[in-house]
Design an enzyme around this catalytic site. Structure first.
Site, short mmCIF file in Angstrom:
data_model
loop_
_atom_site.label_atom_id
_atom_site.label_comp_id
_atom_site.label_asym_id
_atom_site.label_seq_id
_atom_site.Cartn_x
_atom_site.Cartn_y
_atom_site.Cartn_z
N TYR A 40 17.74 -8.77 -4.34
CA TYR A 40 17.18 -7.75 -3.45
C TYR A 40 17.16 -8.25 -2.00
CZ TYR A 40 13.81 -4.57 -1.26
OH TYR A 40 13.20 -3.67 -0.41
N SER A 62 14.39 -4.27 4.94
CA SER A 62 13.06 -4.67 4.48
C SER A 62 12.68 -6.04 5.04
CB SER A 62 13.12 -4.74 2.95
OG SER A 62 12.20 -5.66 2.45
N1 LIG Z 1 8.43 1.43 -0.24
C1 LIG Z 1 8.29 0.22 0.27
O1 LIG Z 1 7.21 -0.40 0.20
C2 LIG Z 1 9.44 -0.44 1.00
C3 LIG Z 1 9.21 -1.66 1.68
C4 LIG Z 1 10.26 -2.25 2.37
C5 LIG Z 1 11.50 -1.66 2.40
N2 LIG Z 1 11.70 -0.49 1.74
C6 LIG Z 1 13.04 0.10 1.79
O2 LIG Z 1 12.91 1.48 2.06
C7 LIG Z 1 13.94 2.22 1.41
C8 LIG Z 1 13.32 3.37 0.62
O3 LIG Z 1 12.43 2.88 -0.33
P1 LIG Z 1 11.57 3.84 -1.27
O4 LIG Z 1 10.32 3.13 -1.60
O5 LIG Z 1 11.49 5.22 -0.66
O6 LIG Z 1 12.37 3.93 -2.64
P2 LIG Z 1 13.91 3.98 -3.07
O7 LIG Z 1 13.91 3.90 -4.54
O8 LIG Z 1 14.72 2.99 -2.32
O9 LIG Z 1 14.38 5.43 -2.58
C9 LIG Z 1 14.08 6.57 -3.33
C10 LIG Z 1 15.14 7.62 -3.06
O10 LIG Z 1 16.46 7.08 -3.28
C11 LIG Z 1 17.07 7.76 -4.40
N3 LIG Z 1 17.87 6.76 -5.12
C12 LIG Z 1 17.45 5.58 -5.63
N4 LIG Z 1 18.47 4.96 -6.24
C13 LIG Z 1 19.56 5.75 -6.11
C14 LIG Z 1 20.91 5.67 -6.55
N5 LIG Z 1 21.35 4.65 -7.28
N6 LIG Z 1 21.77 6.66 -6.23
C15 LIG Z 1 21.33 7.73 -5.50
N7 LIG Z 1 20.06 7.86 -5.07
C16 LIG Z 1 19.18 6.89 -5.37
C17 LIG Z 1 15.88 8.34 -5.17
O11 LIG Z 1 16.21 9.46 -5.95
P3 LIG Z 1 16.69 9.30 -7.49
O12 LIG Z 1 15.75 8.33 -8.14
O13 LIG Z 1 16.63 10.67 -8.05
O14 LIG Z 1 18.08 8.79 -7.43
C18 LIG Z 1 14.99 8.77 -4.02
O15 LIG Z 1 15.49 9.92 -3.39
C19 LIG Z 1 14.70 1.19 0.55
O16 LIG Z 1 15.89 0.82 1.20
C20 LIG Z 1 13.75 0.01 0.45
O17 LIG Z 1 14.45 -1.24 0.31
C21 LIG Z 1 10.71 0.14 1.04
#
Ligand SMILES: NC(=O)c1ccc[n+]([C@@H]2O[C@H](COP(=O)([O-])OP(=O)(O)OC[C@H]3O[C@@H](n4cnc5c(N)ncnc54)[C@H](OP(=O)(O)O)[C@@H]3O)[C@@H](O)[C@H]2O)c1
Length: 286
Positions: free
Chosen positions: A159, A146
């Site tokens: 984070y 990120s």
């Molecule tokens: N969205 C943004 O704006 C953004 C910006 C910058 C960086 N990022 C990065 O992009 C990545 C993805 O982000 P995202 O927004 O898609 O949300 P996320 O919450 O990181 O990912 C969601 C996915 O991960 C699973 N998950 C979350 N915690 C888990 C755990 N403890 N064990 C197993 N599975 C887990 C969720 O399913 P379950 O809840 O069912 O476990 C879901 O499939 C992250 O690394 C984040 O730091 C995102």
């Protein structure tokens, strides 16, 4: 089917955090290119419904493994659940933090769980699944990080620190494995339209604003798997440096802290706000 993809990164790929958002987009894109996929997430009904969707849409094999990546032993369990599969691509996606608060306002266990999911389990995934790839002389590892990794900021201590860990780990492994035929990519994201991001903005009653499309993120990352060590999605110079450039660290930390501050005294700060503010193309000093 994309035979280059399956030859270099097949026959199986794993998406850790692969049931919604960016992880789901990776799963669709990998399956569309012919990879069988292992999907890891915690919520079993969501995970199983999504696994069925991928099977039906792309006709590949899909294995759903319900695990909490914050829990000790999760990666050993994943290794055992996939022991007979040849895994050629590992995408470690799970890593978001919905609510950023001042460091001492969150209980210690919550911090430690985040660090376990975003650091220990990432390192263990790279070790357990990258090792056989290096031995085979082919494969790929994507660590999703990120804009919060660029510099420290108030309310982002744990984070941001975990995301910096992921960025540096990816870059170091790229340097070690580049001559072994294994591609490693540290994928830096800014604000991206995922359920996790929407939950945060819904809770604050704020509009989502501009956010990247997860499908574009996944497609671009897979197209550029071999262009590591770092790919900054949305940047005019995706293999370039930090948007803070040569700014003194103190000024950069203060700029990041302004970006991550809550808009009102009642609204929680969010890592997504800092991700957005630190996205390439924005001026973090504003
Ligand atoms: N969205 C943004 O704006 C953004 C910006 C910058 C960086 N990022 C990065 O992009 C990545 C993805 O982000 P995202 O927004 O898609 O949300 P996320 O919450 O990181 O990912 C969601 C996915 O991960 C699973 N998950 C979350 N915690 C888990 C755990 N403890 N064990 C197993 N599975 C887990 C969720 O399913 P379950 O809840 O069912 O476990 C879901 O499939 C992250 O690394 C984040 O730091 C995102």
């Amino acid at each position: 089917m994309d035979t280059a993809m399956t030859n270099e990164y097949g026959p199986w790929g794993i998406v850790a955090g692969g049931s919604d958002g960016v992880g789901a987009a990776f799963a669709h894109e990998m399956a569309a290119r012919g990879l069988n996929v292992v999907l890891v997430a915690r919520r079993v009904p969501v995970l199983e419904a999504f696994a069925e969707e991928i099977r039906a849409k792309h006709g590949v094999e899909v294995r759903a493994v319900a695990l909490d990546l914050s829990a000790p032993g999760a990666l050993a369990e994943l290794a055992s659940a996939t022991a007979e599969l040849e895994v050629g691509l590992f995408v470690y996606n799970a890593g978001g933090d919905d609510f950023s608060t001042p460091f001492l306002d969150k209980d210690l266990d919550t911090h430690l769980q985040l660090i376990h999911r975003n650091c220990d389990s990432v390192l263990e995934a790279a070790y357990r699944f990258g090792g056989p790839m290096v031995a085979r002389g082919r494969g790929g590892v994507v660590l999703v990080t990120s804009g919060a990794a660029w510099v420290g900021g108030a309310t982002l201590a744990a984070y941001g620190a975990t995301k910096a860990f992921d960025l540096v780990l990816a870059e170091a492994l790229w340097a070690e494995w580049r001559s072994s035929g294994v591609a490693v990519l540290g994928l830096v994201l800014g604000k991206t339209d995922t359920p996790s991001m929407r939950r945060v903005f819904d809770a604050k009653g704020e509009p989502y604003g501009d956010a990247a499309d997860p499908s574009d993120v996944a497609r671009e990352a897979l197209d550029h798997l071999a262009d590591g060590p770092t790919w900054i999605f949305g940047s005019a110079d995706p293999t370039g440096g930090s948007p803070f450039g040569a700014m003194p660290r103190r000024d950069a930390v203060l700029a990041m802290s302004r970006a991550s501050a809550p808009a009102t005294s009642h609204a929680p700060a969010t890592s997504h706000a800092a991700d957005a503010a630190a996205a390439p193309g924005t001026d973090p000093s504003e």
